[in-house]
Scaffold this active site. Structure first.
Site, mmCIF file in Angstrom:
data_model
loop_
_atom_site.group_PDB
_atom_site.id
_atom_site.type_symbol
_atom_site.label_atom_id
_atom_site.label_comp_id
_atom_site.label_asym_id
_atom_site.label_seq_id
_atom_site.Cartn_x
_atom_site.Cartn_y
_atom_site.Cartn_z
ATOM 1 N N SER A 412 37.898 42.937 36.951
ATOM 2 C CA SER A 412 39.029 42.465 37.887
ATOM 3 C C SER A 412 39.523 43.127 38.610
ATOM 4 C CB SER A 412 39.728 41.474 36.538
ATOM 5 O OG SER A 412 40.345 43.197 36.066
ATOM 6 N N HIS A 433 33.846 37.384 38.947
ATOM 7 C CA HIS A 433 35.178 37.250 38.181
ATOM 8 C C HIS A 433 35.515 36.508 37.844
ATOM 9 C CE1 HIS A 433 39.414 37.955 38.189
ATOM 10 N NE2 HIS A 433 38.967 38.907 37.433
ATOM 11 N N GLU A 445 35.800 34.376 41.250
ATOM 12 C CA GLU A 445 35.868 34.562 41.875
ATOM 13 C C GLU A 445 34.275 35.331 42.177
ATOM 14 O OE1 GLU A 445 40.012 36.714 43.535
ATOM 15 O OE2 GLU A 445 39.208 37.301 41.743
ATOM 16 N N ASN A 483 43.952 38.672 41.656
ATOM 17 C CA ASN A 483 45.317 39.162 41.259
ATOM 18 C C ASN A 483 45.669 40.287 42.091
ATOM 19 O OD1 ASN A 483 44.032 38.768 39.169
ATOM 20 N ND2 ASN A 483 42.438 40.211 38.240
#
Ligand code: 3H9
Length: 706
Positions: A412, A433, A445, A483
């Site tokens: 991540s 991800h 992702e 994120n």
């Protein structure tokens, strides 16, 4: 006779009106006009005694054409088309298959009878688009199946299966064989019978025996409880209520007026934006569209922790044979137990048939050596989040797998390109991800690096659909898209607490905005130790010379890691998930404020909303500028699916457009000027504000690169 997307044929005394408007036979203007023309011709045709309305392709009509809802609805009006069907003196039977939704079900309700293939699903999902049924659905459905059940269907917006529809009397027959023939037989049997009782629109009050007031009150209470933001659901109930006693014309006019009110409102614009954004976000990027997708028949997963296990479950649940390896024998054993327990509980909860659950568990095999990965087509690595560990795993994978196998990392935060370069096949390496818990969260992702090849990308985009995920291609930069934005949001939350807000206040404001939980409860749920480890490990988490809040570090230093330890930002009762006040954190915050020389001030709710949410928008502008997200809609989908940003606000960027990009920019600039270096306006946001450009216009204006 063929009239654009609708054709008419007459065979053996029965006219067949066939809609053929792929992909889902939506009621575009041409389809409405085509049905009207075909119906008039069938009514005038002396050789036809009865009429069947059906559709070609994968489904009966799946609703009004959503793409037309941002402009005026051109004639013919769907209510007039349905009236033509309902008042016909020749019996009209609808032959239903696929997904009979919205205007499609309203058309079917205008028919005198309905037959359905057994796999058919029927519903009025308009509220999920912020609308209400606008072509008689709120009037006719209660007359077909009773008020209580009709309200359930209209308020929930979820379709029902053909079997239930048959039980409720919504369809007359279920057909397993030749659907058109069955519809024709039923239509013929109705010739010469009294059609008046079958005309639902003008049927007398259909609620005999039902306590109308109590049912309406219960529906209103349910909406207030479960969907307090939903204007459409309130309007739908109002429309159903007035339709109980009003004359048909008055009822339809009122329904349409409410439909139009909803159509003009922000809720429908946001939800329709999400509908299209979710479909655009999963398209294969143009540069990879022509590539050959590699068939992915067998998969390997490295890592038996929560994430690796979850990812293995996702593949196994999709019926893909999956090998899981962890270098630690105890982790391997735990992974086996965890995977079996997951599928067992799915069966116990009735989510999977027992045989399907067993087959899924059997699709996952734990292996004690990476050598077993020799035949797999794809590996997803979910090992420890440390570059040295990942590089070693990828070097090994490069050795043991076929050269054409795709290697994906579930990192991540780490640089996927650096990982790719550790292999001899950087074009076949990318990021996948997954979000936690992997079996539940739809978002994925798909991280491409400048080295990722078209074929690998295409293969993984196609695969994501097979495993039921929304796979969105993003670029390779720290935190990717999801994120990177959430870090800005959480950072502002922590600064606000340092300045005088409480974690409770910050969370309350964001929940009131529509987030499912606030940033502090979310951090407690995810586990504070995870982010703590990253802050220590990864320099980008703590850029030198910029304001940094050490509050979370201090909490972790006490061994408080959130829900799993019973304490974090909040306190939790044994095994509980409800955040409770944590006075020791208040004391810790006071001490930190003293250390920083900050005297706490009263922080207005508005400031919390603006700083946390505008930080998201500002960072999104940077991501778009840097080409890391392909379109604003992708970011909206990532935030709605990954973090529960309210869909009815349309995701952070649709929301920013709605409240005004210039306003967002002005406020971000003001906070920056007041001393917050993190809220420096992104250059793209500044340019958009100066030139009056919305996020929804960036692609058309070619202001963002893909
Ligand atoms: C309504 O009916 C109002 C009336 O009461 C009153 C009128 C006056 N329109 O989802 P998919 C496209 S409101 C236009 O990927 P699936 C979709 O964009 C409507 N386009 O496939 C996609 O295009 P592309 C009430 C539509 O098999 C392609 O079809 N109806 C519409 O996973 C395939 O879609 C609804 O709310 C539409 N209505 O699912 C139903 N529907 O290929 C909404 C789909 O370019 N639709 N498209 O990306 C659905 O729920 C799903 O699409 C459906 C198929 C279950 C039908």
């Amino acid at each position: 006779m063929s009239n654009g997307p609708v054709s008419l044929t007459v065979r053996g005394g029965c006219a067949h009106v066939v809609v053929d408007n792929p992909p889902v036979n939506a009621l575009s203007r041409d389809v409405r006009a085509g049905i009207e023309t075909a119906m008039r011709a069938a009514l005038a045709d002396r050789s036809a005694d009865c009429i069947v309305i059906r559709a070609a392709g994968r489904t009966f009509v799946a609703g009004g054409d959503i793409g037309e809802f941002d402009g005026p609805l051109l004639p013919p009006d769907m209510n007039d088309v349905v009236a033509l069907v309902e008042t016909s003196d020749k019996p009209v039977v609808a032959a239903l298959h696929g997904t009979v939704l919205g205007g499609g079900l309203e058309l079917a309700l205008g028919c005198h009878a309905r037959v359905a293939a057994s796999e058919t699903r029927l519903g009025l999902p308009e509220v999920t688009l912020g609308l209400i049924p606008g072509a008689g659905g709120t009037r006719r459905l209660p007359r077909a199946i009773g008020l209580r059940k009709a309200l359930d269907m209209i308020v929930e917006g979820a379709p029902i299966r053909a079997g239930e529809a048959r039980t409720l009397g919504l369809v007359d027959e279920i057909v397993d064989g030749d659907l058109p023939a069955a519809a024709e037989t039923l239509a013929r049997s109705l010739v010469g019978t009294d059609l008046a009782p079958r005309r639902l629109g003008s049927a007398a009050r259909a609620t005999a025996g039902e306590d109308v007031d109590a049912i309406l009150a219960a529906a209103r209470a349910r909406v207030a409880q479960s969907w307090p933001w939903s204007t459409a659901r309130r309007a739908a109930i109002e429309s159903v209520a007035q339709g109980v006693d009003n004359e048909l014309d008055a009822a339809l006019a009122r329904e349409r007026a409410l439909f139009e009110q909803c159509r003009a409102g922000g809720e429908s614009k946001a939800l329709i934006h999400m509908f299209f954004a979710e479909r655009d976000a999963v398209r294969v990027p143009a540069w990879a569209a022509a590539a050959n997708a590699m068939p992915i028949a067998r998969v390997g997963v490295v890592g038996g922790g929560t994430m690796g296990r979850g990812i293995a479950i996702v593949f196994a649940a999709a019926g893909i044979p999956t090998l899981l390896h962890d270098s630690n024998p105890a982790a391997r054993a735990a992974a086996r137990v965890g995977i079996d327990a997951h599928f067992k509980s799915q069966a116990e909860r009735g989510r999977l048939a027992p045989e399907a659950a067993q087959a899924a568990a059997a699709a996952a095999t734990i292996v004690d050596s990476l050598d077993a990965f020799a035949p797999v087509d794809l590996v997803v690595e979910a090992a420890f989040e440390q570059m040295a560990v990942k590089l070693e795993v990828f070097r090994q994978l490069d050795r043991v797998t076929r050269p054409d196998a795709v290697l994906a990392t579930n990192t991540s935060t780490l640089d996927v390109e650096a990982i790719a370069r550790a292999t001899g096949r950087p074009d076949n390496v990318l990021g996948m991800h997954f979000f936690s818990p992997a079996p539940v969260m739809r978002l994925l992702e798909i991280v491409r690096t400048p080295l990722t090849g078209a074929s690998a990308l295409r293969s993984v985009v196609d695969l994501s659909r097979r495993i039921g995920k929304t796979g969105i291609v993003v670029g390779n930069a720290f935190g990717f898209v999801a994120n990177r934005m959430i870090f800005e949001y959480q950072r502002q939350g922590e600064f606000l607490v340092e300045e005088g807000a409480s974690p409770e206040q910050v969370d309350r404001v964001l929940v009131e905005f529509g987030m499912p939980m606030g940033p502090f409860a979310m951090a407690d749920m995810a586990g504070l130790d995870v982010a703590w480890f990253l802050r220590k490990e990864i320099p980008q988490m703590r850029p030198a010379g910029r304001r940094y809040s050490a509050l979370a570090d201090h909490i972790c230093e006490r061994g408080w890691f959130g829900q799993k330890t019973g304490r974090g930002w909040f306190r939790y009762e044994a095994g509980g998930r409800k955040p409770l006040p944590h006075p020791e954190v208040d004391a810790l915050v006071d001490a930190e404020r003293r250390r920083l020389g900050l005297s706490p001030r009263t922080v207005a709710d508005e400031e919390i909303r603006e700083r946390c949410l505008f930080a998201l928008v500002n960072e999104a502008a940077r991501l778009l500028d840097e080409g890391l997200a392909a379109r604003p809609g992708d970011i909206d989908v990532i935030y709605a699916q990954g973090f529960g940003f309210p869909r009815w606000r349309g995701g952070p960027l649709h929301w920013a457009d709605a409240i005004g990009v210039a306003h967002v920019h002005r406020r971000v600039e003001a906070y920056h000027d007041a001393g917050d270096p993190w809220l420096q306006p992104a250059p793209l946001l500044a340019r958009m504000a100066a030139e009056g450009v919305k996020f929804s216009e960036l692609e058309r204006k070619a202001w963002i690169r893909r």
